[in-house]
Design an enzyme around this catalytic site. Sequence first.
Site, PDB file in Angstrom:
ATOM      1  N   ASN A  18       0.822  -1.387  -0.093  1.00 18.70           N
ATOM      2  CA  ASN A  18       0.060   0.042  -0.099  1.00 18.70           C
ATOM      3  C   ASN A  18       0.760   1.377  -0.017  1.00 18.70           C
ATOM      4  OD1 ASN A  18      -1.794   2.016   0.537  1.00 18.70           O
ATOM      5  ND2 ASN A  18      -2.374   1.373   2.462  1.00 18.70           N
ATOM      6  N   LYS A  20       0.129   4.176  -0.258  1.00 16.94           N
ATOM      7  CA  LYS A  20      -0.601   5.442   0.511  1.00 16.94           C
ATOM      8  C   LYS A  20      -0.258   6.543  -0.594  1.00 16.94           C
ATOM      9  CE  LYS A  20      -0.196   3.320   4.779  1.00 16.94           C
ATOM     10  NZ  LYS A  20      -0.010   3.265   6.224  1.00 16.94           N
ATOM     11  N   HIS A 104      -9.326   1.115   4.831  1.00 17.56           N
ATOM     12  CA  HIS A 104      -8.395   1.392   5.492  1.00 17.56           C
ATOM     13  C   HIS A 104      -8.401   2.350   6.767  1.00 17.56           C
ATOM     14  CE1 HIS A 104      -4.167   2.393   6.506  1.00 17.56           C
ATOM     15  NE2 HIS A 104      -3.874   1.434   5.842  1.00 17.56           N
ATOM     16  N   GLU A 106      -6.644   4.577   7.884  1.00 16.54           N
ATOM     17  CA  GLU A 106      -6.594   6.059   7.500  1.00 16.54           C
ATOM     18  C   GLU A 106      -7.967   6.523   7.032  1.00 16.54           C
ATOM     19  OE1 GLU A 106      -2.848   5.376   5.527  1.00 16.54           O
ATOM     20  OE2 GLU A 106      -2.028   4.788   7.333  1.00 16.54           O
ATOM     21  N   GLU A 176      -4.979  -5.004  10.512  1.00 17.08           N
ATOM     22  CA  GLU A 176      -3.889  -3.841  10.655  1.00 17.08           C
ATOM     23  C   GLU A 176      -4.381  -3.242  12.068  1.00 17.08           C
ATOM     24  OE1 GLU A 176      -2.133  -2.755   6.835  1.00 17.08           O
ATOM     25  OE2 GLU A 176      -3.988  -1.435   7.180  1.00 17.08           O
ATOM     26  N   GLY A 182       2.793   2.214  10.598  1.00 14.10           N
ATOM     27  CA  GLY A 182       3.931   3.437  10.746  1.00 14.10           C
ATOM     28  C   GLY A 182       4.462   3.724  11.967  1.00 14.10           C
ATOM     29  N   SER A 222       3.710  -2.060  10.273  1.00 11.74           N
ATOM     30  CA  SER A 222       5.281  -2.162  10.270  1.00 11.74           C
ATOM     31  C   SER A 222       5.817  -3.325   9.909  1.00 11.74           C
ATOM     32  CB  SER A 222       5.633  -1.713  11.684  1.00 11.74           C
ATOM     33  OG  SER A 222       5.081  -0.448  12.141  1.00 11.74           O
TER      34      SER A 222
HETATM   35  P1  13P Z   1       3.319   0.449   7.559  1.00 13.33           P
HETATM   36  O1  13P Z   1       3.792  -0.879   7.180  1.00 13.33           O
HETATM   37  O2  13P Z   1       4.055   1.768   6.999  1.00 13.33           O
HETATM   38  O3  13P Z   1       3.153   0.539   9.180  1.00 13.33           O
HETATM   39  O4  13P Z   1       1.885   0.790   7.264  1.00 13.33           O
HETATM   40  C1  13P Z   1       1.008  -0.365   7.272  1.00 13.33           C
HETATM   41  C2  13P Z   1      -0.449  -0.011   6.460  1.00 13.33           C
HETATM   42  O5  13P Z   1      -1.154   0.780   6.676  1.00 13.33           O
HETATM   43  C3  13P Z   1      -0.626  -0.799   5.197  1.00 13.33           C
HETATM   44  O6  13P Z   1      -1.864  -0.617   4.719  1.00 13.33           O
END
Ligand code: 13P
Length: 274
Positions: A18, A20, A104, A106, A176, A182, A222
Amino acid sequence: MRLYRINENVRKPIIAGNWKLHKTLQEAVQLVTLLKRSLPADQDVEVVVCPPFTALSETAEVLMESGIHVGAQDLYWEDKGAFTGEVSAPLIKDAGAGFVIVGHSERRQFFHETHETVNKKTKAALKAGLAPIVCVGETLAEREAGKTFAVLEDQLKGAFLGFTQEEIRKVIVAYEPVWAIGTGRTALPEQAQEAHAFIRKEIQKRFGEEAAKALRIQYGGSVKPDNIGSLMKQEDIDGALVGGASLEADAFAEIVKTAGKAAREKEVRSCCTP
Ligand code: 13P
């Protein structure tokens, strides 16, 4: 003795990146060109990259016949109409993508995604022939309050309300935990396994044994080349949704290769250990 992958309930591991809000068109093309070189088409692992909308069709073009798939990061549930700024499932499909991330954290956090919108988007994705990657996961406050399972139950119920067994078989779930995204703080493999087993159980309760057995559940938060191996060893972890580490070709390719190796070992272990 439990068979893994060597029967009709094939659970092929799936690693998705992903991206982003990262990568210009040029950077995106550069990244997938490198990935195509380092990941041969016969991977035991299904590989998906999810660039921003602006790079969907170009990356799909580069990856044509490479065995690496392309996915979008979101969609709107109507096919077309006066919905300024939105992108629908048929348009995503037309751009050459086969997958789409839905719900997601976010998007839930910053863009007011609700159970209802996740449900509509997942349905729209399936209708257009896209494979939805539906994200669920608890916040740190929810985990610390002992509400992890209640939150997951709620999110799954909302996302798949009115779904048939047939539809569930086309869905991928990504667990997740929000506190691991992150932050560099990965869930312990045992913690992730516990949540994945719970998710599978929930699907079994609602959609039956077969659907639950076939469901692929990714872990996200992560994920890096040095922790994917121990995560993939867990019985109910069938892949990963990778954020930061998917922006760099070497790291992402290593994650895919390590995941494939761990999955093969898991397969041998579960097939040959009484
Ligand atoms: P990270 O791997 O940067 O923690 O992000 C995970 C994520 O949100 C994947 O959709």
